[in-house]
Motif scaffolding. Structure first.
Motif, PDB file in Angstrom:
ATOM      1  N   PHE A  95     -30.904  22.605 -26.429  1.00 22.31           N
ATOM      2  CA  PHE A  95     -31.265  21.440 -27.233  1.00 22.31           C
ATOM      3  C   PHE A  95     -30.827  20.132 -26.571  1.00 22.31           C
ATOM      4  O   PHE A  95     -31.097  19.058 -27.078  1.00 22.31           O
ATOM      5  CB  PHE A  95     -30.629  21.510 -28.624  1.00 22.31           C
ATOM      6  N   LYS A 103     -27.926  15.807 -38.553  1.00 21.45           N
ATOM      7  CA  LYS A 103     -29.185  15.419 -37.914  1.00 21.45           C
ATOM      8  C   LYS A 103     -29.532  16.224 -36.669  1.00 21.45           C
ATOM      9  O   LYS A 103     -30.705  16.419 -36.373  1.00 21.45           O
ATOM     10  CB  LYS A 103     -29.135  13.933 -37.550  1.00 21.45           C
ATOM     11  N   GLU A 104     -28.531  16.649 -35.904  1.00 20.88           N
ATOM     12  CA  GLU A 104     -28.800  17.330 -34.635  1.00 20.88           C
ATOM     13  C   GLU A 104     -28.842  18.836 -34.795  1.00 20.88           C
ATOM     14  O   GLU A 104     -27.966  19.430 -35.413  1.00 20.88           O
ATOM     15  CB  GLU A 104     -27.725  16.988 -33.602  1.00 20.88           C
ATOM     16  N   SER A 105     -29.854  19.457 -34.201  1.00 20.54           N
ATOM     17  CA  SER A 105     -29.892  20.913 -34.133  1.00 20.54           C
ATOM     18  C   SER A 105     -28.790  21.356 -33.176  1.00 20.54           C
ATOM     19  O   SER A 105     -28.623  20.771 -32.100  1.00 20.54           O
ATOM     20  CB  SER A 105     -31.256  21.379 -33.630  1.00 20.54           C
ATOM     21  N   MET A 157     -30.694  23.706 -37.696  1.00 22.53           N
ATOM     22  CA  MET A 157     -31.909  23.083 -37.179  1.00 22.53           C
ATOM     23  C   MET A 157     -32.290  21.978 -38.158  1.00 22.53           C
ATOM     24  O   MET A 157     -32.478  22.252 -39.345  1.00 22.53           O
ATOM     25  CB  MET A 157     -33.049  24.101 -37.085  1.00 22.53           C
ATOM     26  N   ASP A 158     -32.364  20.769 -37.664  1.00 22.00           N
ATOM     27  CA  ASP A 158     -32.713  19.622 -38.509  1.00 22.00           C
ATOM     28  C   ASP A 158     -31.831  19.532 -39.748  1.00 22.00           C
ATOM     29  O   ASP A 158     -32.306  19.265 -40.849  1.00 22.00           O
ATOM     30  CB  ASP A 158     -34.196  19.687 -38.904  1.00 22.00           C
ATOM     31  N   GLY A 159     -30.547  19.792 -39.577  1.00 21.58           N
ATOM     32  CA  GLY A 159     -29.587  19.671 -40.669  1.00 21.58           C
ATOM     33  C   GLY A 159     -29.510  20.858 -41.606  1.00 21.58           C
ATOM     34  O   GLY A 159     -28.718  20.852 -42.539  1.00 21.58           O
ATOM     35  N   LYS A 160     -30.317  21.901 -41.373  1.00 19.63           N
ATOM     36  CA  LYS A 160     -30.311  23.070 -42.256  1.00 19.63           C
ATOM     37  C   LYS A 160     -29.855  24.309 -41.508  1.00 19.63           C
ATOM     38  O   LYS A 160     -30.291  24.560 -40.373  1.00 19.63           O
ATOM     39  CB  LYS A 160     -31.711  23.313 -42.826  1.00 19.63           C
TER      40      LYS A 160
END
Length: 175
Positions: free
Chosen positions: A103, A133-135, A158-161
């Motif tokens: 990434f 915010k960062e994967s 990924m995308d905060g999740k």
């Protein structure tokens, strides 16, 4: 004056040759934390199948000791655009890692827990990654099933999740 210059040059040559001789001698590897010493047993090549959400793929991991035995390098997907490196080291007497990710970031993790069969790392909030915010790779566990089998499990965001982790069992490649 010539004598003084000659004496200084001779002293420098002698000092340099002594330093080079000492530098050429291998130092004894530093004793690390119990967890780092356990990780050193991974040196070599390991293979297995990983499912990172797109079906099973062949995976080869290579481990080698660097810097006088004070750093363990883990390399995966070697020679591909997805190649990643994780460096394990002791920091203040406690095991830590830095993961150089596909990434384009480098999350750090600190030892969370360990026992005779496993080592678990968790995200180091001081590593400079914006968790929301960062994967990134957020946590890692390594289970030592036997001398030639390990199972790793990675928690990622990924995308905060948080995404479901996938355990990967690796077998030591015997040469």
């Amino acid at each position: 004056m010539k004598r003084e210059i000659t004496a200084v040059c001779a002293a420098l040559v002698l000092a340099t040759s002594s330093w080079l001789t000492a530098a050429g001698e291998p130092e004894k590897p530093k004793q690390g934390s119990a967890e780092f010493e356990r990780l050193k047993t991974l040196v070599g090549t390991w293979q297995g199948k990983a499912d990172i959400g797109q079906g099973p793929i062949e995976m080869t991991m290579q481990y080698r000791l660097l810097a006088g035995g004070s750093v363990l390098e883990e390399r995966v997907f070697s020679g591909t655009p997805n190649e990643m490196i994780t460096m394990y080291f002791d920091q203040g007497g406690k095991l830590a890692l830095t993961h150089y990710c596909m990434f384009g970031n480098r999350p750090g993790m600190l030892l969370k827990s360990s026992d005779t069969k496993s080592i678990t790392f968790d995200f180091d909030k001081t590593c400079g990654i914006n968790e929301a915010k960062e994967s990134h790779m957020h946590a890692l566990s390594i289970r030592f099933d036997d001398a030639d089998t390990v199972t790793t499990s990675c928690k990622a965001f990924m995308d905060g999740k948080e995404v479901p982790d996938h355990a990967t069992t690796l077998k030591r490649v015997k040469t």
